[in-house]
Scaffold this motif. Structure first.
Motif, PDB file in Angstrom:
ATOM      1  N   LEU A  63       0.848  -1.234   0.055  1.00  0.00           N
ATOM      2  CA  LEU A  63      -0.166   0.064  -0.081  1.00  0.00           C
ATOM      3  C   LEU A  63       0.853   1.281  -0.170  1.00  0.00           C
ATOM      4  O   LEU A  63       0.387   2.343  -0.709  1.00  0.00           O
ATOM      5  CB  LEU A  63      -0.896  -0.045   1.186  1.00  0.00           C
ATOM      6  CG  LEU A  63      -2.006  -1.050   1.052  1.00  0.00           C
ATOM      7  CD1 LEU A  63      -2.866  -1.113   2.504  1.00  0.00           C
ATOM      8  CD2 LEU A  63      -2.742  -0.812  -0.103  1.00  0.00           C
ATOM      9  N   ASN A  64       1.973   1.068   0.745  1.00  0.00           N
ATOM     10  CA  ASN A  64       2.896   2.231   0.732  1.00  0.00           C
ATOM     11  C   ASN A  64       3.547   2.661  -0.841  1.00  0.00           C
ATOM     12  O   ASN A  64       3.396   3.597  -1.183  1.00  0.00           O
ATOM     13  CB  ASN A  64       4.007   2.122   1.652  1.00  0.00           C
ATOM     14  CG  ASN A  64       5.179   3.363   1.767  1.00  0.00           C
ATOM     15  OD1 ASN A  64       5.970   3.121   0.909  1.00  0.00           O
ATOM     16  ND2 ASN A  64       4.831   4.184   2.503  1.00  0.00           N
ATOM     17  N   SER A  65       4.234   1.430  -1.221  1.00  0.00           N
ATOM     18  CA  SER A  65       4.621   1.632  -2.647  1.00  0.00           C
ATOM     19  C   SER A  65       3.604   1.965  -3.651  1.00  0.00           C
ATOM     20  O   SER A  65       3.882   2.900  -4.603  1.00  0.00           O
ATOM     21  CB  SER A  65       4.930   0.237  -2.966  1.00  0.00           C
ATOM     22  OG  SER A  65       5.459   0.156  -4.293  1.00  0.00           O
ATOM     23  N   ALA A  66       2.212   1.495  -3.564  1.00  0.00           N
ATOM     24  CA  ALA A  66       1.193   1.979  -4.409  1.00  0.00           C
ATOM     25  C   ALA A  66       1.081   3.559  -4.837  1.00  0.00           C
ATOM     26  O   ALA A  66       0.958   4.022  -5.610  1.00  0.00           O
ATOM     27  CB  ALA A  66      -0.146   1.446  -4.012  1.00  0.00           C
ATOM     28  N   ALA A  67       1.161   4.264  -3.334  1.00  0.00           N
ATOM     29  CA  ALA A  67       0.880   5.739  -3.554  1.00  0.00           C
ATOM     30  C   ALA A  67       1.945   6.347  -4.284  1.00  0.00           C
ATOM     31  O   ALA A  67       1.818   7.224  -4.941  1.00  0.00           O
ATOM     32  CB  ALA A  67       0.735   6.110  -1.882  1.00  0.00           C
ATOM     33  N   TYR A  68       3.378   5.873  -3.929  1.00  0.00           N
ATOM     34  CA  TYR A  68       4.256   6.498  -4.644  1.00  0.00           C
ATOM     35  C   TYR A  68       4.359   5.969  -6.375  1.00  0.00           C
ATOM     36  O   TYR A  68       4.675   6.903  -7.315  1.00  0.00           O
ATOM     37  CB  TYR A  68       5.738   6.049  -4.090  1.00  0.00           C
ATOM     38  CG  TYR A  68       6.092   6.672  -2.879  1.00  0.00           C
ATOM     39  CD1 TYR A  68       6.630   7.941  -2.710  1.00  0.00           C
ATOM     40  CD2 TYR A  68       5.338   6.146  -1.682  1.00  0.00           C
ATOM     41  CE1 TYR A  68       6.700   8.481  -1.228  1.00  0.00           C
ATOM     42  CE2 TYR A  68       5.935   6.684  -0.373  1.00  0.00           C
ATOM     43  CZ  TYR A  68       6.345   7.958  -0.136  1.00  0.00           C
ATOM     44  OH  TYR A  68       6.526   8.495   0.831  1.00  0.00           O
ATOM     45  N   VAL A  69       4.094   4.719  -6.450  1.00  0.00           N
ATOM     46  CA  VAL A  69       4.113   4.293  -7.769  1.00  0.00           C
ATOM     47  C   VAL A  69       2.938   5.093  -8.746  1.00  0.00           C
ATOM     48  O   VAL A  69       3.148   5.385  -9.852  1.00  0.00           O
ATOM     49  CB  VAL A  69       4.133   2.883  -8.149  1.00  0.00           C
ATOM     50  CG1 VAL A  69       3.699   2.448  -9.504  1.00  0.00           C
ATOM     51  CG2 VAL A  69       5.111   2.175  -7.456  1.00  0.00           C
ATOM     52  N   SER A  70       2.094   5.430  -8.071  1.00  0.00           N
ATOM     53  CA  SER A  70       0.962   6.284  -8.824  1.00  0.00           C
ATOM     54  C   SER A  70       1.351   7.477  -9.156  1.00  0.00           C
ATOM     55  O   SER A  70       0.825   7.950 -10.366  1.00  0.00           O
ATOM     56  CB  SER A  70      -0.360   6.123  -7.767  1.00  0.00           C
ATOM     57  OG  SER A  70      -0.126   7.305  -6.675  1.00  0.00           O
ATOM     58  N   GLU A  71       1.999   8.077  -8.327  1.00  0.00           N
ATOM     59  CA  GLU A  71       2.365   9.429  -8.532  1.00  0.00           C
ATOM     60  C   GLU A  71       3.486   9.171  -9.733  1.00  0.00           C
ATOM     61  O   GLU A  71       3.546  10.314 -10.644  1.00  0.00           O
ATOM     62  CB  GLU A  71       3.198  10.095  -7.639  1.00  0.00           C
ATOM     63  CG  GLU A  71       2.130  10.580  -6.297  1.00  0.00           C
ATOM     64  CD  GLU A  71       1.283  11.444  -6.812  1.00  0.00           C
ATOM     65  OE1 GLU A  71       1.536  12.634  -6.948  1.00  0.00           O
ATOM     66  OE2 GLU A  71       0.032  11.056  -7.400  1.00  0.00           O
ATOM     67  N   VAL A  72       4.429   8.422  -9.709  1.00  0.00           N
ATOM     68  CA  VAL A  72       5.406   8.372 -10.893  1.00  0.00           C
ATOM     69  C   VAL A  72       4.671   8.110 -12.282  1.00  0.00           C
ATOM     70  O   VAL A  72       4.912   8.557 -13.331  1.00  0.00           O
ATOM     71  CB  VAL A  72       6.197   6.862 -10.674  1.00  0.00           C
ATOM     72  CG1 VAL A  72       6.937   6.765 -11.845  1.00  0.00           C
ATOM     73  CG2 VAL A  72       7.235   7.366  -9.413  1.00  0.00           C
ATOM     74  N   ILE A  73       3.821   7.286 -12.358  1.00  0.00           N
ATOM     75  CA  ILE A  73       2.803   6.880 -13.427  1.00  0.00           C
ATOM     76  C   ILE A  73       2.094   8.045 -13.756  1.00  0.00           C
ATOM     77  O   ILE A  73       1.943   8.441 -14.982  1.00  0.00           O
ATOM     78  CB  ILE A  73       1.814   5.596 -13.141  1.00  0.00           C
ATOM     79  CG1 ILE A  73       2.568   4.396 -13.163  1.00  0.00           C
ATOM     80  CG2 ILE A  73       0.866   5.433 -14.461  1.00  0.00           C
ATOM     81  CD1 ILE A  73       1.918   3.307 -12.661  1.00  0.00           C
ATOM     82  N   ARG A  74       1.440   8.730 -12.979  1.00  0.00           N
ATOM     83  CA  ARG A  74       0.692   9.909 -13.153  1.00  0.00           C
ATOM     84  C   ARG A  74       1.428  11.040 -13.899  1.00  0.00           C
ATOM     85  O   ARG A  74       1.079  11.693 -14.753  1.00  0.00           O
ATOM     86  CB  ARG A  74      -0.116  10.320 -11.889  1.00  0.00           C
ATOM     87  CG  ARG A  74      -1.056  11.550 -12.324  1.00  0.00           C
ATOM     88  CD  ARG A  74      -1.778  11.701 -10.886  1.00  0.00           C
ATOM     89  NE  ARG A  74      -0.928  12.331  -9.830  1.00  0.00           N
ATOM     90  CZ  ARG A  74      -0.668  13.646  -9.846  1.00  0.00           C
ATOM     91  NH1 ARG A  74      -1.544  14.406 -10.608  1.00  0.00           N
ATOM     92  NH2 ARG A  74      -0.132  14.408  -8.932  1.00  0.00           N
ATOM     93  N   SER A  75       2.605  11.099 -13.433  1.00  0.00           N
ATOM     94  CA  SER A  75       3.657  12.303 -13.962  1.00  0.00           C
ATOM     95  C   SER A  75       3.974  12.144 -15.337  1.00  0.00           C
ATOM     96  O   SER A  75       4.136  12.721 -16.174  1.00  0.00           O
ATOM     97  CB  SER A  75       4.829  12.554 -13.121  1.00  0.00           C
ATOM     98  OG  SER A  75       5.346  11.417 -12.921  1.00  0.00           O
ATOM     99  N   GLY A  76       4.023  10.617 -15.565  1.00  0.00           N
ATOM    100  CA  GLY A  76       4.652  10.261 -16.862  1.00  0.00           C
ATOM    101  C   GLY A  76       3.517  10.367 -17.741  1.00  0.00           C
ATOM    102  O   GLY A  76       3.912  10.923 -19.184  1.00  0.00           O
ATOM    103  N   ILE A  77       2.344   9.974 -17.750  1.00  0.00           N
ATOM    104  CA  ILE A  77       1.140  10.243 -18.616  1.00  0.00           C
ATOM    105  C   ILE A  77       0.945  11.712 -18.684  1.00  0.00           C
ATOM    106  O   ILE A  77       0.903  12.044 -19.877  1.00  0.00           O
ATOM    107  CB  ILE A  77       0.063   9.514 -18.046  1.00  0.00           C
ATOM    108  CG1 ILE A  77       0.278   7.876 -18.082  1.00  0.00           C
ATOM    109  CG2 ILE A  77      -1.285   9.866 -18.843  1.00  0.00           C
ATOM    110  CD1 ILE A  77      -0.955   7.050 -17.397  1.00  0.00           C
ATOM    111  N   GLN A  78       1.007  12.423 -17.769  1.00  0.00           N
ATOM    112  CA  GLN A  78       0.734  13.909 -17.717  1.00  0.00           C
ATOM    113  C   GLN A  78       1.847  14.638 -18.509  1.00  0.00           C
ATOM    114  O   GLN A  78       1.547  15.602 -19.012  1.00  0.00           O
ATOM    115  CB  GLN A  78       0.676  14.526 -16.407  1.00  0.00           C
ATOM    116  CG  GLN A  78      -0.772  14.253 -15.961  1.00  0.00           C
ATOM    117  CD  GLN A  78      -0.753  14.874 -14.280  1.00  0.00           C
ATOM    118  OE1 GLN A  78       0.034  15.082 -13.736  1.00  0.00           O
ATOM    119  NE2 GLN A  78      -2.184  15.363 -14.008  1.00  0.00           N
TER     120      GLN A  78
END
Length: 213
Positions: free
Chosen positions: A90-105
Motif C-alpha cells: 500500500l505504501n509503494s502503490a502511493a508512490y508508484v501512482s505518482e510516478v505513473i501519473r506524472s509520466g502520462i501527464q
C-alpha cells in the motif's frame, strides 16, 4: 544470511507486482483531466489516500498494519510477513501512482487529439498512443523507486522479521564482531541493486532505439 536474503527478495517481488498494479489503478483514478475515470468521489479519495501515505513515515504504517490486521481478522491468524507485505504494498502503490501519473501527464495533449482525429476511440487512443509514451517517460523514475523499495524492506526487522538487515544484527550478536557481517550485508544489497540498475538501463536503451526508428 540466506534466510534474510530470501525474505528480502520475496517481499520485494510481491511489493513490486502488487504495488505496481495498485499504483496504476490509483493513477488512473487521479487522472481526471484525461477523463479515464469520471467518478469525482473516487478521484478525491485516491488523492486523499496518496497524500496520507506520502505524508506519514513507512515505519508508522508498518506498525499500524502489523497491529491492526490481526485485530481486524483474528480468525485468519495472519503471519508477520503478510502484514508487512500489505503495509509495504500500500505504501509503494502511493508512490508508484505518482510516478505513473506524472509520466502520462507529460504526454502532450495533442497526442489525444491526433488519435481521435484518426478515428480511434478515447480508450484506444489511451492504450495505443498515450500509455506507451507515458511508460517511456516514467521508466527512469520507476526504476529508482523500485531500487529504493528493495532497500526499504529493511524496516521489517523492527517487528522481528529476519530480513538481510535483521540477519546482520543476529550474526553480530552471536559473533560479537560487527564489521564482517556488515560488509556482507552491504555487498549483497549492492549486488541486488546493481543487477536491477543494469536491467532497467537495458530497458531504457531499447526504448530509446524505438524513438530513433
Amino acid at each position: 544470511f540466506m534466510q534474510g536474503l530470501g525474505v528480502t527478495l520475496l517481499l520485494s517481488l510481491v511489493i513490486v507486482i502488487v504495488g505496481t498494479l495498485l499504483g496504476f489503478l490509483l493513477a488512473m483514478l487521479r487522472l481526471s483531466n484525461w477523463k479515464i475515470v469520471k467518478i469525482r468521489p473516487l478521484n478525491t479519495l485516491a488523492g486523499i489516500y496518496v497524500e496520507i501515505v506520502r505524508g506519514t513515515p513507512m515505519l508508522l504504517q508498518l506498525y499500524f498494519f502489523y497491529f491492526m490486521l490481526p485485530m481486524a481478522f483474528p480468525s485468519m491468524n495472519l503471519s508477520p510477513i503478510v502484514c508487512c507485505a500489505v503495509a509495504l504494498c500500500l505504501n509503494s502503490a502511493a508512490y508508484v501512482s505518482e510516478v505513473i501519473r506524472s509520466g502520462i501527464q507529460a504526454v502532450d495533449k495533442g497526442q489525444m487529439e491526433a488519435g481521435r482525429s484518426l478515428g480511434l476511440t478515447h480508450g484506444q487512443t489511451m492504450w495505443s498512443i498515450i500509455f506507451p509514451q507515458g511508460i517511456k517517460n516514467c521508466l527512469p523514475t520507476y526504476a529508482s523507486e523500485f531500487i529504493v523499495l528493495v532497500k526499504e524492506t529493511a524496516v521489517v526487522g523492527y517487528i522481528g522479521m529476519t530480513d538481510l538487515t535483521k540477519a546482520y544484527s543476529t550474526v553480530q550478536s552471536r559473533t560479537m564482531d560487527a564489521m564482517p557481517p556488515l560488509i556482507i550485508i552491504a555487498v549483497v544489497y549492492f549486488c541486488i541493486t546493481k543487477v536491477l540498475s543494469v536491467i532497467f538501463a537495458k530497458m531504457e536503451r531499447r526504448l530509446r532505439e524505438s524513438d530513433r526508428r
